[in-house]
Motif scaffolding. Structure first.
Motif, PDB file in Angstrom:
ATOM      1  N   ASP A 164       0.851  -1.193   0.000  1.00  0.00           N
ATOM      2  CA  ASP A 164       0.000   0.000   0.000  1.00  0.00           C
ATOM      3  C   ASP A 164       0.885   1.241   0.000  1.00  0.00           C
ATOM      4  N   ILE A 165       0.770   2.058  -1.045  1.00  0.00           N
ATOM      5  CA  ILE A 165       1.674   3.201  -1.188  1.00  0.00           C
ATOM      6  C   ILE A 165       0.896   4.459  -1.558  1.00  0.00           C
ATOM      7  N   PRO A 166       1.413   5.624  -1.200  1.00  0.00           N
ATOM      8  CA  PRO A 166       0.766   6.871  -1.615  1.00  0.00           C
ATOM      9  C   PRO A 166       1.064   7.198  -3.074  1.00  0.00           C
ATOM     10  N   VAL A 167       0.092   7.750  -3.749  1.00  0.00           N
ATOM     11  CA  VAL A 167       0.262   8.247  -5.114  1.00  0.00           C
ATOM     12  C   VAL A 167       0.218   9.766  -5.040  1.00  0.00           C
ATOM     13  N   PRO A 182      -2.752  10.078   0.635  1.00  0.00           N
ATOM     14  CA  PRO A 182      -3.186   8.805   1.216  1.00  0.00           C
ATOM     15  C   PRO A 182      -2.663   7.617   0.414  1.00  0.00           C
ATOM     16  N   GLN A 183      -2.610   6.470   1.057  1.00  0.00           N
ATOM     17  CA  GLN A 183      -2.189   5.246   0.375  1.00  0.00           C
ATOM     18  C   GLN A 183      -3.282   4.750  -0.571  1.00  0.00           C
ATOM     19  N   SER A 184      -2.819   4.129  -1.639  1.00  0.00           N
ATOM     20  CA  SER A 184      -3.727   3.463  -2.569  1.00  0.00           C
ATOM     21  C   SER A 184      -3.490   1.966  -2.484  1.00  0.00           C
ATOM     22  N   ASP A 185      -4.528   1.180  -2.749  1.00  0.00           N
ATOM     23  CA  ASP A 185      -4.360  -0.267  -2.774  1.00  0.00           C
ATOM     24  C   ASP A 185      -3.613  -0.663  -4.041  1.00  0.00           C
ATOM     25  N   PRO A 186      -2.998  -1.836  -4.077  1.00  0.00           N
ATOM     26  CA  PRO A 186      -2.204  -2.242  -5.239  1.00  0.00           C
ATOM     27  C   PRO A 186      -2.971  -2.261  -6.555  1.00  0.00           C
ATOM     28  N   ASP A 187      -4.240  -2.647  -6.515  1.00  0.00           N
ATOM     29  CA  ASP A 187      -5.023  -2.685  -7.752  1.00  0.00           C
ATOM     30  C   ASP A 187      -5.117  -1.306  -8.383  1.00  0.00           C
ATOM     31  N   ALA A 188      -5.366  -0.285  -7.576  1.00  0.00           N
ATOM     32  CA  ALA A 188      -5.465   1.079  -8.102  1.00  0.00           C
ATOM     33  C   ALA A 188      -4.125   1.544  -8.646  1.00  0.00           C
ATOM     34  N   VAL A 189      -3.045   1.209  -7.952  1.00  0.00           N
ATOM     35  CA  VAL A 189      -1.710   1.616  -8.398  1.00  0.00           C
ATOM     36  C   VAL A 189      -1.361   0.947  -9.723  1.00  0.00           C
ATOM     37  N   LEU A 190      -1.592  -0.347  -9.823  1.00  0.00           N
ATOM     38  CA  LEU A 190      -1.235  -1.078 -11.048  1.00  0.00           C
ATOM     39  C   LEU A 190      -2.096  -0.636 -12.230  1.00  0.00           C
ATOM     40  N   THR A 191      -3.374  -0.370 -11.986  1.00  0.00           N
ATOM     41  CA  THR A 191      -4.247   0.128 -13.056  1.00  0.00           C
ATOM     42  C   THR A 191      -3.749   1.466 -13.574  1.00  0.00           C
ATOM     43  N   MET A 192      -3.376   2.353 -12.663  1.00  0.00           N
ATOM     44  CA  MET A 192      -2.822   3.649 -13.060  1.00  0.00           C
ATOM     45  C   MET A 192      -1.539   3.470 -13.863  1.00  0.00           C
ATOM     46  N   CYS A 193      -0.656   2.572 -13.421  1.00  0.00           N
ATOM     47  CA  CYS A 193       0.611   2.335 -14.121  1.00  0.00           C
ATOM     48  C   CYS A 193       0.354   1.837 -15.545  1.00  0.00           C
ATOM     49  N   ILE A 194      -0.573   0.902 -15.690  1.00  0.00           N
ATOM     50  CA  ILE A 194      -0.881   0.372 -17.022  1.00  0.00           C
ATOM     51  C   ILE A 194      -1.408   1.479 -17.935  1.00  0.00           C
ATOM     52  N   GLU A 195      -2.302   2.296 -17.411  1.00  0.00           N
ATOM     53  CA  GLU A 195      -2.846   3.397 -18.211  1.00  0.00           C
ATOM     54  C   GLU A 195      -1.744   4.368 -18.630  1.00  0.00           C
ATOM     55  N   ASP A 196      -0.859   4.716 -17.714  1.00  0.00           N
ATOM     56  CA  ASP A 196       0.230   5.640 -18.037  1.00  0.00           C
ATOM     57  C   ASP A 196       1.196   5.038 -19.053  1.00  0.00           C
ATOM     58  N   LEU A 197       1.480   3.755 -18.916  1.00  0.00           N
ATOM     59  CA  LEU A 197       2.399   3.103 -19.848  1.00  0.00           C
ATOM     60  C   LEU A 197       1.798   3.005 -21.244  1.00  0.00           C
ATOM     61  N   LYS A 198       0.510   2.749 -21.330  1.00  0.00           N
ATOM     62  CA  LYS A 198      -0.137   2.705 -22.642  1.00  0.00           C
ATOM     63  C   LYS A 198      -0.156   4.101 -23.280  1.00  0.00           C
ATOM     64  N   GLU A 199      -0.332   5.122 -22.457  1.00  0.00           N
ATOM     65  CA  GLU A 199      -0.245   6.484 -22.973  1.00  0.00           C
ATOM     66  C   GLU A 199       1.177   6.790 -23.431  1.00  0.00           C
ATOM     67  N   ALA A 200       2.155   6.379 -22.648  1.00  0.00           N
ATOM     68  CA  ALA A 200       3.554   6.604 -23.011  1.00  0.00           C
ATOM     69  C   ALA A 200       3.910   5.894 -24.307  1.00  0.00           C
ATOM     70  N   SER A 201       3.317   4.727 -24.508  1.00  0.00           N
ATOM     71  CA  SER A 201       3.626   3.926 -25.692  1.00  0.00           C
ATOM     72  C   SER A 201       3.274   4.651 -26.989  1.00  0.00           C
ATOM     73  N   LYS A 202       2.321   5.584 -26.924  1.00  0.00           N
ATOM     74  CA  LYS A 202       1.915   6.329 -28.122  1.00  0.00           C
ATOM     75  C   LYS A 202       3.037   7.239 -28.631  1.00  0.00           C
ATOM     76  N   TYR A 203       3.917   7.652 -27.741  1.00  0.00           N
ATOM     77  CA  TYR A 203       4.928   8.660 -28.089  1.00  0.00           C
ATOM     78  C   TYR A 203       6.360   8.132 -27.988  1.00  0.00           C
ATOM     79  N   ALA A 204       6.521   6.906 -27.528  1.00  0.00           N
ATOM     80  CA  ALA A 204       7.857   6.390 -27.250  1.00  0.00           C
ATOM     81  C   ALA A 204       8.659   6.159 -28.520  1.00  0.00           C
ATOM     82  N   ILE A 205       9.956   6.393 -28.407  1.00  0.00           N
ATOM     83  CA  ILE A 205      10.869   6.115 -29.510  1.00  0.00           C
ATOM     84  C   ILE A 205      11.204   4.625 -29.520  1.00  0.00           C
ATOM     85  N   SER A 206      11.750   4.140 -30.614  1.00  0.00           N
ATOM     86  CA  SER A 206      12.085   2.725 -30.723  1.00  0.00           C
ATOM     87  C   SER A 206      13.325   2.419 -29.887  1.00  0.00           C
ATOM     88  N   GLY A 207      13.548   1.134 -29.666  1.00  0.00           N
ATOM     89  CA  GLY A 207      14.676   0.710 -28.852  1.00  0.00           C
ATOM     90  C   GLY A 207      16.008   0.741 -29.554  1.00  0.00           C
TER      91      GLY A 207
END
Length: 580
Positions: A164-167, A182-207
């Motif tokens: 349980d960690i604060p966001v 306040p702390q968020s439960d892991p499900d909320a944190v992981l859902t947020m991370c997935i959403e942010d990573l999918k957004e990042a994927s739209k603009y990311a450069i290749s490897g």
């Protein structure tokens, strides 16, 4: 006594001239907070680099080794460590599962500092487009992708360690900001991370954009996909969710395809020219693996994905140096804080140990005194040595003497991703009864065999074969064992064991509850987990009682953080020795 936290605060406050000081370690320096700062592309680039630099802090590297390796069956406290060594007591607490909330390794500040710099770039950088023609929309999009991804990586890592960690809602700019997130439960944190990573994927450069260290030092498309695969595998193991396992495989496949295409489409980067046989995976040969990935003249290898950069700037990796090489970075030290447990240095042909044969090159590359039957603690050679040990040659397996350890800290590389895919494939095998044509177990075995074969000479490949099993549980154990051999001492093992535990608990855990919630149902750990995680102890049963349920698998929140942020709730199985 002024703690490290409060010392950092006092320095920040003096620099910034604050009249009212709030205890926090995540405030950026006053120059980058000032709107007058955000005028040039170079200024944005500097803050982006600073965000990455937070994870190169010695405390961050020390924590990643302790959180990911020392808590597992891999590492033990060096027996000859003097009582005066700074972190000896803190490490003894962790080893004995008697962790106090003041323990030095409960601090999360480098990760939240990185998060705050990411937030700062995301809030401030876009305005630079209007004032500096050299800073384009494309530059901003690339920076946005990196900061979203790095922030997601930090949050994901923290929830694996603390549950349980604060966001933080935005960048903290001043000491007067409300720090009581306040702390968020892991499900909320992981859902947020997935959403942010999918957004990042739209603009990311290749490897393979730059052709230099930046391809591995910056989070690009491959790095984003690796974090996504890791998150889905973590979440699937706890929720036992088929769709998450399938998503893990999907993102692993994207990385594998990108790595394959990058290698085949750039002949100038290929070691053997353009006529070699095409492969599913391009890995360095067994006799070049160490030099390419870990050696002093290598690193940022073609098969690597994301590394924290030390070598490119000749910066000493102080945290790694202390843990594996010299406990206080002094040239007179002959050892680090930690050494490998006996099972990681010895060969057990019965299949009950880590190494089941004596011809696996990784045994000699990764450990000093490898295969010794009399040694009980083995020095970690991986990351520490500058050159290869030689082909199964213990005579060349001697400790280097040098003043600095420049090795990068690797967060993701291709074999890690391949074995993540194998782990997910095994869990997807035979769902709902045997389906005709379901060969996912065989696919997982083929991946393990490919990774394992890289560590064998051609002669040994023909004389040694891994054992394939049609049984799901046996294949699960094989994948876990191959990850232990390939990725040992890279901060992975404890989290591998946690996933394994969650898949085998009698009751399924839930990510939707915080440990402090009234509706949280305590989930007892599995015997299968204990059999592996506690095998480094002389009396494993005595340790079993100390980690009865999943709450004990997570670290306590540092007491300083609880004192600062009144919204935080401590993991209920821990308490402060000084206050309660």
């Amino acid at each position: 006594m002024i703690t490290k936290v409060k010392y950092i605060i006092s320095v920040i406050c003096v620099i910034c001239g604050f009249t009212a000081c709030v205890d926090t370690v995540i405030l950026p320096d006053n120059k980058t907070v000032d709107d007058d700062y955000w005028q040039k592309k170079s200024e944005v680039d500097a803050v982006v680099a600073t965000a990455y630099a937070q994870l190169r802090d010695a405390s961050a590297i020390r924590n990643m080794i302790v959180w990911g390796d020392f808590r597992s069956d891999e590492l033990v406290l060096t027996s000859t460590l003097p009582s005066s060594a700074a972190y000896r007591t803190a490490l003894q607490q962790i080893y004995s599962f008697n962790i106090e909330t003041e323990n030095a390794f409960t601090s999360w500040y480098p990760f939240y500092s990185a998060i705050n710099y990411c937030n700062l770039v995301l809030e401030k950088a876009e305005s630079v487009i209007a004032v500096d023609p050299d800073y384009t929309r494309g530059d901003y999009d690339a920076n946005k992708a990196q900061m979203l991804a790095l922030r997601a990586f930090c949050y994901f890592y923290l929830t694996k360690v603390f549950h349980d960690i604060p966001v933080t809602p935005s960048a903290y700019l001043n000491s007067s900001d409300d720090l009581n997130a306040p702390q968020s439960d892991p499900d909320a944190v992981l859902t947020m991370c997935i959403e942010d990573l999918k957004e990042a994927s739209k603009y990311a450069i290749s490897g393979s954009t730059y052709g230099d260290w930046r391809d591995k030092g910056y989070l690009n498309q491959d790095g984003i996909n690796a974090i996504l695969a890791d998150i889905y595998l973590w979440r699937a193991s706890i929720n036992r969710d088929v769709s998450d396992y399938e998503a893990c495989v999907e993102y692993c496949d994207k990385i594998i395809k990108a790595k394959k295409e990058a290698y085949e489409l750039k002949p100038s980067r290929r070691r053997w020219g353009g006529d070699e046989e095409k492969k599913d995976y391009y890995l360095s040969d067994y006799n070049e693996m160490f030099s390419d990935i870990f050696g002093q003249t290598g690193q940022n290898a073609d098969e690597s994905i994301f590394e924290l950069q030390f070598r490119s700037s000749n910066a000493n990796n102080t945290g790694l140096d202390q843990m594996y090489y010299r406990y206080n970075n002094a040239s007179s030290n002959g050892y680090g804080y930690l050494k490998a447990a006996s099972i990681y240095g010895k060969v057990d042909a019965t299949g009950n140990g880590v190494w089941v044969n004596s011809v696996d090159q990784r045994l000699y590359e990764f450990l000093y005194d490898a295969a010794s039957t009399s040694t009980e603690q083995f020095g970690v050679r991986k990351f520490v040595a500058t050159t290869s040990a030689g082909t199964n040659n213990t005579a060349d397996n001697k400790r280097d003497t040098r003043s600095s350890v420049y090795q990068n800290w690797i967060l993701y590389r291709l074999t890690d991703v391949m074995l993540m895919k194998a782990e997910a494939l095994v869990q997807l095998y035979n769902l709902g009864g045997k389906a005709e044509g379901d060969n996912r177990n065989e696919q997982a075995f083929a991946i393990c065999q490919f990774v394992n074969n890289r560590s064998l000479s051609d002669a040994n490949k023909t004389s040694y074969a891994m054992k394939y099993s049609v049984y799901k549980d046996k294949m699960e154990e094989l994948v876990l064992a191959e990850r232990a051999r390939e990725l040992c001492f890279e901060g992975k093992r404890w989290f591998d064991l946690m996933r394994y535990n969650y898949r085998h608990t009698t009751n399924k855990a839930s990510l939707k509850y915080k440990f402090s919630d009234e509706n949280y149902a305590i989930v007892a750990n599995s015997d299968a987990f204990y059999d592996l995680a506690l095998r480094k102890y002389a009396v494993p049963t005595a340790m079993k009682a100390k980690i009865r349920d999943e709450r004990y698998l997570y670290m306590p929140i540092n007491q300083d953080e609880v004192d600062i942020n009144t919204s935080l709730m401590q993991n209920p199985v821990y308490k402060s020795s000084s206050k309660y």
